[in-house]
Enzyme design. Structure first.
Site, short mmCIF file in Angstrom:
data_model
loop_
_atom_site.label_atom_id
_atom_site.label_comp_id
_atom_site.label_asym_id
_atom_site.label_seq_id
_atom_site.Cartn_x
_atom_site.Cartn_y
_atom_site.Cartn_z
N PHE A 133 0.87 -1.12 0.09
CA PHE A 133 -0.13 -0.06 0.23
C PHE A 133 1.24 1.03 0.00
CE2 PHE A 133 -2.79 3.27 1.58
CZ PHE A 133 -4.21 2.69 1.30
N ASP A 209 2.25 -4.89 8.27
CA ASP A 209 1.00 -3.91 8.29
C ASP A 209 0.12 -5.08 8.28
OD1 ASP A 209 -1.50 -2.84 7.43
OD2 ASP A 209 0.22 -1.28 6.01
N TYR A 234 -10.78 0.49 11.21
CA TYR A 234 -11.65 0.92 10.59
C TYR A 234 -12.25 -0.62 9.09
CZ TYR A 234 -7.97 2.93 7.70
OH TYR A 234 -6.88 3.49 6.96
N LYS A 235 -10.94 -0.91 9.09
CA LYS A 235 -11.73 -2.24 7.87
C LYS A 235 -12.73 -3.39 8.32
CE LYS A 235 -8.10 -0.71 5.09
NZ LYS A 235 -7.71 0.30 4.43
N ARG A 383 -12.77 -4.28 -6.27
CA ARG A 383 -12.30 -5.18 -5.63
C ARG A 383 -14.07 -5.81 -4.64
NH1 ARG A 383 -8.08 -2.46 -0.94
NH2 ARG A 383 -10.17 -1.68 -1.04
C1 LIG Z 1 -1.78 -1.80 3.66
C2 LIG Z 1 -2.67 -0.60 4.44
N1 LIG Z 1 -1.79 0.37 4.90
C3 LIG Z 1 -1.62 1.47 5.53
C4 LIG Z 1 -3.56 2.03 5.13
C5 LIG Z 1 -3.73 3.54 5.39
O1 LIG Z 1 -3.27 4.09 6.14
P1 LIG Z 1 -4.38 4.80 7.21
O2 LIG Z 1 -4.79 4.33 7.87
O3 LIG Z 1 -2.40 6.13 7.57
O4 LIG Z 1 -4.56 5.97 6.11
C6 LIG Z 1 -4.31 1.05 3.71
C7 LIG Z 1 -5.27 1.87 4.12
O5 LIG Z 1 -6.29 1.13 3.20
C8 LIG Z 1 -3.67 -0.19 4.07
O6 LIG Z 1 -4.40 -0.66 3.31
#
Ligand SMILES: Cc1ncc(COP(=O)(O)O)c(C=O)c1O
Length: 424
Positions: A133, A209, A234-235, A383
């Site tokens: 990401f 991550d 939030y997912k 997706r």
């Molecule tokens: C793998 C991954 N890392 C980080 C993030 C987002 O980071 P943040 O919460 O700082 O916007 C996402 C967002 O979809 C993601 O898919």
């Protein structure tokens, strides 16, 4: 029970039978889902739990409105990043005192990536992957610049399916490897234990991550002997838009870990108001400043629900849903050249499926107008996230039937479906 997707007369019935026997079915009633919507985007923003509005209202009106400043003690506000972290721990194979709520996932990655690199002084390479990401890669650019010596930034090595591979880039110069466990576009999942083992063999530390893993697939960070992890809430955790990230650090690293953001909430004695920074003893040294308590109220409400969830059941249903989706796409959407990009092998699949579709953007907009909400990732991926707590087998059946209709009738060609919003 398996489903024969070639039998179009009985398959929806078979889906309904599976739904009737689904041990997670009752969770669907715990969410506010709009009538007529099949929500397949919980991998981007989870649905709203019914308990959330009341919890947020209570924090605003009672804890803030009545309790005022007293709530820092009386309502446990000060300790909330730690107490909520304890409730996320079982979902990721973390032990007590190893998880704390952070800021945004991006900021938390910065915290742990620098802390990890500082534990490997003298090593000048950070490894990640080209398909990670983007925010992870962007944050690592800053890490490189900040930790680089007078000769310049640290070296960044990016692995990729077309090479170089992880094996090819790992050597005694690598300090840290930062990878996303389940890829945000393809849904491909790494073998966490095996990758971590290789990274350790090279003497480096492993940062995971978990944005697309937590609440989606069983995760065992300690079982994999990983070092650091971050993830968003939030997912799949349904904490609400902007709910804060979490940070996990293996206990063995707590004493030596030196995060870059030395805010007062990570201090050993913040209310001494001393002049010099002294990190707190455990995971709370990764805290920075005043936590986002209103956002945490949403997360707290959704964790009530997660306290009751069995991740083995979530994984079993997730694989049933994604298998069903993939086989329906194969059997019904082939005439339009729709290609399943997500791995078919269970061991390397998260809880989402990506389809490569020419004109995927307008097709997705047409789908959303018909009530099936997924999203689009440029240049050509549609997706679909499968969240076992509120998606049913019949939803999957109906979603594919609607997509088939949109492709067959070419209704997606209407001009309004090609207009792009800022967020896709
Ligand atoms: C793998 C991954 N890392 C980080 C993030 C987002 O980071 P943040 O919460 O700082 O916007 C996402 C967002 O979809 C993601 O898919």
């Amino acid at each position: 029970m398996t489903i024969d997707t070639t039998d179009t007369l009985t398959t929806r019935l078979a889906c309904e039978t599976l739904d009737a026997a689904d041990p997670l079915a009752a969770f669907r009633d715990r969410f506010e889902l709009p009538e007529g919507v099949i929500y397949l985007d919980g991998n981007s923003l989870g649905a709203l739990p019914k308990a959330t509005a009341e919890r947020v209202h209570d924090v605003v009106t009672r804890e803030w409105g009545v309790g005022l400043i007293r709530s820092w003690n009386d309502a446990g506000w000060f300790d909330k990043p730690r107490t909520l972290g304890e409730r996320i721990a079982p979902l990721i194979g973390a032990g007590p005192g190893e998880v704390v709520i952070g800021d945004s996932t991006s900021a938390s990655l910065f915290q742990v990536a620098i802390a990890a690199a500082r534990l490997r002084p003298g090593r000048r390479v950070i490894v990640s992957e080209r398909d990670n990401f983007p925010t992870d890669l962007y944050m690592l650019e800053s890490v490189q610049e900040l930790l680089g010596d007078a000769n310049g930034a640290l070296e960044r090595r990016l692995i990729h399916a077309d090479g170089p591979s992880l094996d090819e880039v790992l050597d005694q110069d690598v300090a840290v490897v930062v990878l996303t466990h389940v890829n945000y576009r393809t849904g491909r999942m790494y073998d966490m234990a095996e990758v971590t083992r290789k990274v350790h063999e090279a003497g480096a530390l492993m940062v995971w991550d978990l944005c697309h893993s937590v609440g989606a697939v069983p995760v065992d960070l300690n079982g994999a002997h990983a070092d650091f992890a971050i993830g968003c809430t939030y997912k799949y955790l349904n904490g609400g838009p902007g709910s804060p990230s979490f940070i996990w650090v293996a206990e063995r690293h707590h004493a030596a870990a030196h995060p870059p953001l030395s805010g007062w909430h990570g201090h050993a004695r913040p209310f001494d108001f001393g002049v010099d920074y002294a990190p707190s003893a455990g995971i709370t040294r990764f805290r920075v400043g005043t936590p986002q308590l209103l956002s945490m109220a949403g997360l707290e409400a959704s964790l009530e629900l997660w306290d009751e969830v069995d991740m083995t059941q979530v994984r079993a249903k997730s694989l049933r849903l994604t298998d069903l989706f993939i086989s329906l796409v194969d059997s019904r959407l082939a005439p339009w050249g729709v290609e399943v990009v997500t791995p078919r092998e269970h061991a390397v699949r998260g809880s989402q499926v990506a389809l490569r579709v020419d004109d995927g953007y307008p097709v997705m907009q047409a789908l959303i107008e018909r009530g099936v909400i997924g999203d689009f990732r440029a240049p050509d991926l549609m997706r679909f996230g499968f969240t076992p707590l509120y998606v049913s087998h019949a939803d999957v059946w109906d979603a594919v039937a609607i997509l088939e209709d949109i492709l067959a009738t070419e209704s997606w060609r209407a001009e309004r479906f090609s207009r792009r919003g800022a967020v896709t």
